[in-house]
Write a protein that holds these residues in place. Sequence first.
Motif, PDB file in Angstrom:
ATOM      1  N   CYS A 136       0.814  -1.215   0.000  1.00  0.00           N
ATOM      2  CA  CYS A 136       0.000   0.000   0.000  1.00  0.00           C
ATOM      3  C   CYS A 136       0.851   1.271   0.000  1.00  0.00           C
ATOM      4  N   ASN A 137       2.014   1.223   0.619  1.00  0.00           N
ATOM      5  CA  ASN A 137       2.916   2.379   0.546  1.00  0.00           C
ATOM      6  C   ASN A 137       3.393   2.609  -0.883  1.00  0.00           C
ATOM      7  N   ASP A 138       3.733   1.535  -1.583  1.00  0.00           N
ATOM      8  CA  ASP A 138       4.122   1.673  -2.993  1.00  0.00           C
ATOM      9  C   ASP A 138       2.948   2.158  -3.830  1.00  0.00           C
ATOM     10  N   LEU A 139       1.742   1.696  -3.498  1.00  0.00           N
ATOM     11  CA  LEU A 139       0.555   2.168  -4.225  1.00  0.00           C
ATOM     12  C   LEU A 139       0.383   3.678  -4.049  1.00  0.00           C
ATOM     13  N   ARG A 140       0.629   4.190  -2.849  1.00  0.00           N
ATOM     14  CA  ARG A 140       0.532   5.641  -2.622  1.00  0.00           C
ATOM     15  C   ARG A 140       1.518   6.397  -3.508  1.00  0.00           C
ATOM     16  N   ARG A 141       2.721   5.856  -3.692  1.00  0.00           N
ATOM     17  CA  ARG A 141       3.706   6.517  -4.536  1.00  0.00           C
ATOM     18  C   ARG A 141       3.272   6.490  -6.004  1.00  0.00           C
ATOM     19  N   PHE A 142       2.671   5.386  -6.445  1.00  0.00           N
ATOM     20  CA  PHE A 142       2.184   5.325  -7.817  1.00  0.00           C
ATOM     21  C   PHE A 142       1.041   6.302  -8.037  1.00  0.00           C
ATOM     22  N   VAL A 143       0.212   6.511  -7.023  1.00  0.00           N
ATOM     23  CA  VAL A 143      -0.891   7.472  -7.132  1.00  0.00           C
ATOM     24  C   VAL A 143      -0.370   8.869  -7.452  1.00  0.00           C
ATOM     25  N   ARG A 144       0.806   9.194  -6.927  1.00  0.00           N
ATOM     26  CA  ARG A 144       1.368  10.539  -7.129  1.00  0.00           C
ATOM     27  C   ARG A 144       2.110  10.691  -8.455  1.00  0.00           C
ATOM     28  N   LEU A 145       2.320   9.591  -9.177  1.00  0.00           N
ATOM     29  CA  LEU A 145       3.051   9.652 -10.438  1.00  0.00           C
ATOM     30  C   LEU A 145       2.128  10.011 -11.598  1.00  0.00           C
ATOM     31  N   ASP A 146       2.706  10.598 -12.618  1.00  0.00           N
ATOM     32  CA  ASP A 146       1.938  10.943 -13.824  1.00  0.00           C
ATOM     33  C   ASP A 146       2.808  10.635 -15.041  1.00  0.00           C
ATOM     34  N   LEU A 147       2.885   9.354 -15.398  1.00  0.00           N
ATOM     35  CA  LEU A 147       3.737   8.929 -16.502  1.00  0.00           C
ATOM     36  C   LEU A 147       2.903   8.177 -17.537  1.00  0.00           C
ATOM     37  N   TYR A 148       2.569   8.842 -18.611  1.00  0.00           N
ATOM     38  CA  TYR A 148       1.805   8.229 -19.703  1.00  0.00           C
ATOM     39  C   TYR A 148       2.440   8.647 -21.033  1.00  0.00           C
ATOM     40  N   PRO A 149       3.609   8.080 -21.370  1.00  0.00           N
ATOM     41  CA  PRO A 149       4.361   8.541 -22.552  1.00  0.00           C
ATOM     42  C   PRO A 149       3.838   7.918 -23.854  1.00  0.00           C
ATOM     43  N   PHE A 150       2.646   8.344 -24.279  1.00  0.00           N
ATOM     44  CA  PHE A 150       2.024   7.728 -25.440  1.00  0.00           C
ATOM     45  C   PHE A 150       1.955   8.654 -26.664  1.00  0.00           C
ATOM     46  N   LEU A 151       2.528   9.850 -26.587  1.00  0.00           N
ATOM     47  CA  LEU A 151       2.304  10.819 -27.655  1.00  0.00           C
ATOM     48  C   LEU A 151       3.290  10.726 -28.811  1.00  0.00           C
ATOM     49  N   LYS A 152       4.519  10.318 -28.538  1.00  0.00           N
ATOM     50  CA  LYS A 152       5.530  10.362 -29.595  1.00  0.00           C
ATOM     51  C   LYS A 152       6.549   9.242 -29.385  1.00  0.00           C
ATOM     52  N   PRO A 153       6.916   8.512 -30.452  1.00  0.00           N
ATOM     53  CA  PRO A 153       7.938   7.466 -30.303  1.00  0.00           C
ATOM     54  C   PRO A 153       9.294   8.080 -30.008  1.00  0.00           C
ATOM     55  N   ALA A 154      10.130   7.323 -29.312  1.00  0.00           N
ATOM     56  CA  ALA A 154      11.424   7.838 -28.857  1.00  0.00           C
ATOM     57  C   ALA A 154      12.285   8.416 -29.981  1.00  0.00           C
ATOM     58  N   PRO A 155      12.374   7.767 -31.170  1.00  0.00           N
ATOM     59  CA  PRO A 155      13.255   8.318 -32.208  1.00  0.00           C
ATOM     60  C   PRO A 155      12.851   9.708 -32.693  1.00  0.00           C
ATOM     61  N   LEU A 156      11.600  10.090 -32.506  1.00  0.00           N
ATOM     62  CA  LEU A 156      11.136  11.395 -32.975  1.00  0.00           C
ATOM     63  C   LEU A 156      11.087  12.429 -31.861  1.00  0.00           C
ATOM     64  N   GLN A 157      11.420  12.033 -30.645  1.00  0.00           N
ATOM     65  CA  GLN A 157      11.414  12.983 -29.537  1.00  0.00           C
ATOM     66  C   GLN A 157      12.625  13.900 -29.604  1.00  0.00           C
ATOM     67  N   SER A 158      12.432  15.142 -29.252  1.00  0.00           N
ATOM     68  CA  SER A 158      13.543  16.084 -29.190  1.00  0.00           C
ATOM     69  C   SER A 158      14.377  15.802 -27.941  1.00  0.00           C
ATOM     70  N   VAL A 159      15.564  16.363 -27.888  1.00  0.00           N
ATOM     71  CA  VAL A 159      16.420  16.213 -26.704  1.00  0.00           C
ATOM     72  C   VAL A 159      15.692  16.747 -25.475  1.00  0.00           C
ATOM     73  N   ARG A 160      14.991  17.845 -25.640  1.00  0.00           N
ATOM     74  CA  ARG A 160      14.268  18.438 -24.513  1.00  0.00           C
ATOM     75  C   ARG A 160      13.174  17.495 -24.013  1.00  0.00           C
ATOM     76  N   GLU A 161      12.468  16.866 -24.936  1.00  0.00           N
ATOM     77  CA  GLU A 161      11.407  15.926 -24.545  1.00  0.00           C
ATOM     78  C   GLU A 161      11.991  14.701 -23.835  1.00  0.00           C
ATOM     79  N   LYS A 162      13.097  14.208 -24.331  1.00  0.00           N
ATOM     80  CA  LYS A 162      13.724  13.051 -23.677  1.00  0.00           C
ATOM     81  C   LYS A 162      14.214  13.402 -22.286  1.00  0.00           C
ATOM     82  N   LEU A 163      14.783  14.592 -22.124  1.00  0.00           N
ATOM     83  CA  LEU A 163      15.248  15.016 -20.803  1.00  0.00           C
ATOM     84  C   LEU A 163      14.068  15.202 -19.849  1.00  0.00           C
ATOM     85  N   GLY A 164      12.950  15.704 -20.366  1.00  0.00           N
ATOM     86  CA  GLY A 164      11.763  15.878 -19.534  1.00  0.00           C
ATOM     87  C   GLY A 164      11.241  14.546 -19.023  1.00  0.00           C
ATOM     88  N   LEU A 165      11.232  13.533 -19.903  1.00  0.00           N
ATOM     89  CA  LEU A 165      10.793  12.204 -19.484  1.00  0.00           C
ATOM     90  C   LEU A 165      11.765  11.614 -18.463  1.00  0.00           C
TER      91      LEU A 165
END
Length: 545
Positions: free
Chosen positions: A129-158
């Motif tokens: 449940c402690n790990d579940l609380r940490r996942f609740v606070r995360l916001d990671l849904y990288p579905f918009l652009k494939p890695a080869p087309l991401q800019s350096v800035r986008e990769k650093l942000g991820l």
Amino acid sequence: MTAEPRVIVVGAGVAGLATGCYAQMSGLSTSIFEKHVLPGGCCTAWSRKGYIFDYCIEWLIGTAEGNDAHQIWRELGALDGKSIRNFEMFNRVVDEHGRAVTFYTDPDRLEQHLLELSPADAASIRSFCNDLRRFVRLDLYPFLKPAPLQSVREKLGLLRAVLPALRLFWRNAATPMNRFSAQLHDPLLRRAFPNIFFQDPQDFPLMPYLFNLAAAHNRNAGFPQGGSLGLARSIEERYTALGGQIHYRSAVQRILVSQGRATGVELRDGTRHHAEHVVSACDGRTTLGRLLEGRFSSPRTDRLYQDLLHRPGTLYPGVVSAFVGVKGDVSADSAHSTTYLLSAGDAARLPGALQKSLVVQLRSRYSDGFAPPGRSVIHCTYFSDYSFWKSLRTTDRAAYRARKREVAAFVREFLDRRHPGLGERIDLVDVASPVTTERYTGNFHGSILAWKGFDEAEDVTGRMVNRDRMRLPGLSGFSMAGQWVAGGGLIRAASSGRFAAQYLCAELGVPFRAWESTGTRPWTPDRLGRLPQLERWYERERNQS
């Protein structure tokens, strides 16, 4: 090359529709060819006697605002005019003696409930449940652009988003659920934890359980009004509004190739349609073996389809579905979703069963319009052996139907046992096997979600997306999309269509464009259109008797 390059998409599942939508938004003229009479592929429904049997969605990642997954559904118009149903629990698991555990999505409520059931497992429960609380606070849904087309800035942000949680990810990705549950003292918890996802997917680590429980708690794994076919119909409306064309009852027989380039498709009736680019968004084995006649492959597709495809446990199993139409409702205190752990005797009565469990979902509580007024729909499922059903249907059609009747009889009796008096109110039972899924969608062995995650197949498909760019060596003008390329799940299917369009735009030198739909027309069940009835022999047998 014309001003608007023509693109043909094979398959009107979610991946094919998404490919078409994003290509149209980017100024490419597209056509989709689909063998069925409906969009959606496995994301579908059928009907009988006014009941709607919703087949696919159990939860949909991306129903809450403010993340990449939600943005994709908004761009595709999938949620236009729809309400979202969210539940406080993910699933309930009940053993043979009636003892139950409820997997609430709220970490505090879940921890309190589990500790009441088994104080002896306090350390493991609090850790989970402690790990579940940490996942609740995360916001990671990288579905918009494939890695080869991401800019350096986008990769650093991820990278900045991932690094603080890297240890959390590593620990939970490296801990198999079966190892975590095996060390629990309470026998019910030991059996229940692997069934958080309704049925035990086997060999999964803790991470997907935590991720999806957290998403549900954040209202980002809800159920959209209209269900599975409603989602597909909304994307279909978006696609045609963007100028795309869908040809139903148009089964593609092969992909035309000339001098190492895909030039179009030939339909089963012999007609040919030409294009500058072809995207196959259907079953991967069908694409490589039949549509391309086995002429093109890559080291990665060889690995997938000549080795991993035939390795036990690599694919999600097919399922047997029994939809039950009921007069009236089920008791109000019943959970919307329950996994019943079966005795050996009950499990032996389920033809082709792979596990000793039955999932019972009260689908009328998921969305309005699934049943006629004053009636309800229950959906019962279990993982089942495709080969068992395929052999029966091929060699003895009467025996195949008899096994389906056995499923229906068991479900009637089991539901009446759990809810006394319900059996008398059952209006009908409609049974679909893994072979049914294969016949109507073309998915290999009737596997709805294709490759299992967190396995070698996921690594191979990841390289197909990010290194091969969803292409095959030696064949230009062609790409693949869908769950057989990008992994299972509806958001991955939709995202793969976005990726395919982005790669194509980059190749053509065309700016990729996408914007959210502005549709506000309220969703109503009549927008599902005319639904087919499967396996009409049910009605013929009833009339003859």
